[in-house]
Design a protein around this motif. Structure first.
Motif, PDB file in Angstrom:
ATOM      1  N   MET A   1       0.774  -1.262  -0.035  1.00 12.40           N
ATOM      2  CA  MET A   1       0.199   0.029   0.005  1.00 12.40           C
ATOM      3  C   MET A   1       0.920   1.237  -0.028  1.00 12.40           C
ATOM      4  SD  MET A   1      -1.464  -2.426   1.076  1.00 12.40           S
ATOM      5  CE  MET A   1      -1.179  -2.914   3.505  1.00 12.40           C
ATOM      6  N   VAL A   2       1.721   1.417   0.563  1.00 14.58           N
ATOM      7  CA  VAL A   2       3.085   2.431   0.475  1.00 14.58           C
ATOM      8  C   VAL A   2       3.590   2.605  -0.600  1.00 14.58           C
ATOM      9  CG1 VAL A   2       5.132   3.770   1.515  1.00 14.58           C
ATOM     10  CG2 VAL A   2       3.139   1.980   3.092  1.00 14.58           C
ATOM     11  N   ARG A   3       3.555   1.353  -1.416  1.00 11.39           N
ATOM     12  CA  ARG A   3       4.637   1.608  -2.979  1.00 11.39           C
ATOM     13  C   ARG A   3       3.538   2.081  -3.470  1.00 11.39           C
ATOM     14  NH1 ARG A   3       6.411  -3.882  -0.881  1.00 11.39           N
ATOM     15  NH2 ARG A   3       4.835  -4.482  -3.091  1.00 11.39           N
ATOM     16  N   ARG A   4       2.342   1.489  -3.716  1.00  9.15           N
ATOM     17  CA  ARG A   4       1.464   2.288  -4.533  1.00  9.15           C
ATOM     18  C   ARG A   4       1.139   3.274  -4.027  1.00  9.15           C
ATOM     19  NH1 ARG A   4      -3.259  -1.271  -3.700  1.00  9.15           N
ATOM     20  NH2 ARG A   4      -3.523   0.447  -1.958  1.00  9.15           N
ATOM     21  N   ALA A   5       0.817   4.374  -2.782  1.00 13.35           N
ATOM     22  CA  ALA A   5       0.665   5.437  -2.659  1.00 13.35           C
ATOM     23  C   ALA A   5       2.104   6.360  -2.868  1.00 13.35           C
ATOM     24  CB  ALA A   5       0.862   5.598  -1.383  1.00 13.35           C
ATOM     25  N   ALA A   6       3.111   6.174  -3.164  1.00 15.14           N
ATOM     26  CA  ALA A   6       4.404   6.150  -3.161  1.00 15.14           C
ATOM     27  C   ALA A   6       4.628   5.875  -4.691  1.00 15.14           C
ATOM     28  CB  ALA A   6       5.951   5.524  -3.157  1.00 15.14           C
ATOM     29  N   SER A   7       4.181   5.372  -5.442  1.00 13.88           N
ATOM     30  CA  SER A   7       4.079   4.983  -7.173  1.00 13.88           C
ATOM     31  C   SER A   7       3.242   6.129  -7.977  1.00 13.88           C
ATOM     32  CB  SER A   7       3.625   3.924  -7.920  1.00 13.88           C
ATOM     33  OG  SER A   7       3.618   3.259  -8.753  1.00 13.88           O
ATOM     34  N   ALA A   8       1.897   6.071  -7.016  1.00 15.44           N
ATOM     35  CA  ALA A   8       0.733   7.717  -7.701  1.00 15.44           C
ATOM     36  C   ALA A   8       1.512   8.919  -7.356  1.00 15.44           C
ATOM     37  CB  ALA A   8      -0.334   7.474  -6.282  1.00 15.44           C
ATOM     38  N   GLN A   9       2.547   9.417  -6.401  1.00 15.75           N
ATOM     39  CA  GLN A   9       3.120  11.066  -6.434  1.00 15.75           C
ATOM     40  C   GLN A   9       3.691  10.957  -7.065  1.00 15.75           C
ATOM     41  OE1 GLN A   9       1.334  13.023  -5.512  1.00 15.75           O
ATOM     42  NE2 GLN A   9      -0.242  11.207  -4.072  1.00 15.75           N
ATOM     43  N   LEU A  10       4.882   9.440  -7.679  1.00 19.31           N
ATOM     44  CA  LEU A  10       5.822   9.388  -8.817  1.00 19.31           C
ATOM     45  C   LEU A  10       5.826  10.680  -9.526  1.00 19.31           C
ATOM     46  CD1 LEU A  10       8.770   8.145  -7.815  1.00 19.31           C
ATOM     47  CD2 LEU A  10       7.736   6.450 -10.570  1.00 19.31           C
ATOM     48  N   GLY A  11       4.755  10.899 -10.223  1.00 24.52           N
ATOM     49  CA  GLY A  11       5.038  12.113 -11.090  1.00 24.52           C
ATOM     50  C   GLY A  11       5.362  13.115 -10.742  1.00 24.52           C
ATOM     51  N   LYS A  12       3.691  13.485  -9.787  1.00 24.85           N
ATOM     52  CA  LYS A  12       4.184  14.700  -8.884  1.00 24.85           C
ATOM     53  C   LYS A  12       5.281  15.411  -8.220  1.00 24.85           C
ATOM     54  CE  LYS A  12      -0.135  15.057  -8.254  1.00 24.85           C
ATOM     55  NZ  LYS A  12      -1.438  14.859  -7.064  1.00 24.85           N
ATOM     56  N   PHE A  13       6.542  14.127  -8.127  1.00 28.34           N
ATOM     57  CA  PHE A  13       7.193  14.741  -6.671  1.00 28.34           C
ATOM     58  C   PHE A  13       8.730  14.603  -7.936  1.00 28.34           C
ATOM     59  CE2 PHE A  13      11.321  12.746  -4.690  1.00 28.34           C
ATOM     60  CZ  PHE A  13      11.623  13.864  -4.203  1.00 28.34           C
ATOM     61  N   GLY A  14       7.925  13.837  -8.965  1.00 31.77           N
ATOM     62  CA  GLY A  14       9.721  13.880 -10.414  1.00 31.77           C
ATOM     63  C   GLY A  14       9.386  15.403 -11.335  1.00 31.77           C
ATOM     64  N   ALA A  15       8.705  15.904 -11.367  1.00 36.08           N
ATOM     65  CA  ALA A  15       8.133  17.269 -11.407  1.00 36.08           C
ATOM     66  C   ALA A  15       8.446  18.494 -10.949  1.00 36.08           C
ATOM     67  CB  ALA A  15       6.187  17.817 -11.715  1.00 36.08           C
ATOM     68  N   THR A  16       9.170  18.251  -9.934  1.00 36.56           N
ATOM     69  CA  THR A  16       9.812  19.338  -9.030  1.00 36.56           C
ATOM     70  C   THR A  16      11.473  18.998  -8.472  1.00 36.56           C
ATOM     71  OG1 THR A  16       9.665  18.035  -7.200  1.00 36.56           O
ATOM     72  CG2 THR A  16       7.495  19.152  -7.966  1.00 36.56           C
TER      73      THR A  16
END
Length: 114
Positions: A59-74
């Protein structure tokens, strides 16, 4: 600055939490503050996010994966290539279907960053 006094310690506390729910909550906080932090704190946050992407709990990996694009954009382009792309590949090949699915859904966001 309020980010250094309150926000970054909050991320540290949640990312290091014993319960998976706190680590899930931490995943969505990285992108909001990353660009406004000094480089030493940025490095720490990249490492924390990477740890969340490699967490034992799916569940943590899924949440991190969901935010990967937003974090990567910064992130700066160098760190995007050296840190986020390998993490994306790891998540896209995860043993859990739900993690892989979210990673693949972020493919367009990741491609736009490059």
């Amino acid at each position: 600055e309020a980010l250094l006094l309150y926000y970054v310690p909050l991320i540290r506390r949640l990312a290091g939490g014993e319960w998976f729910t706190s680590r899930i909550s931490a995943c969505s906080l990285f992108a909001a503050c990353y660009a406004r932090l000094p480089s030493d704190i940025k490095s720490e946050l990249r490492k924390l996010f990477d740890q969340l992407c490699k967490d034992d709990t799916p569940m943590v990996r899924r949440a991190a994966s969901a935010q990967l694009g937003k974090f990567g954009a910064t992130l700066e382009k160098d760190f995007l290539i050296s840190d986020i792309i390998p993490t994306y590949r790891l998540l896209a090949a995860d043993e859990q279907d739900s993690v892989r699915l979210v990673a693949v859904e972020n493919s367009s966001a990741m491609s736009r960053l490059l």
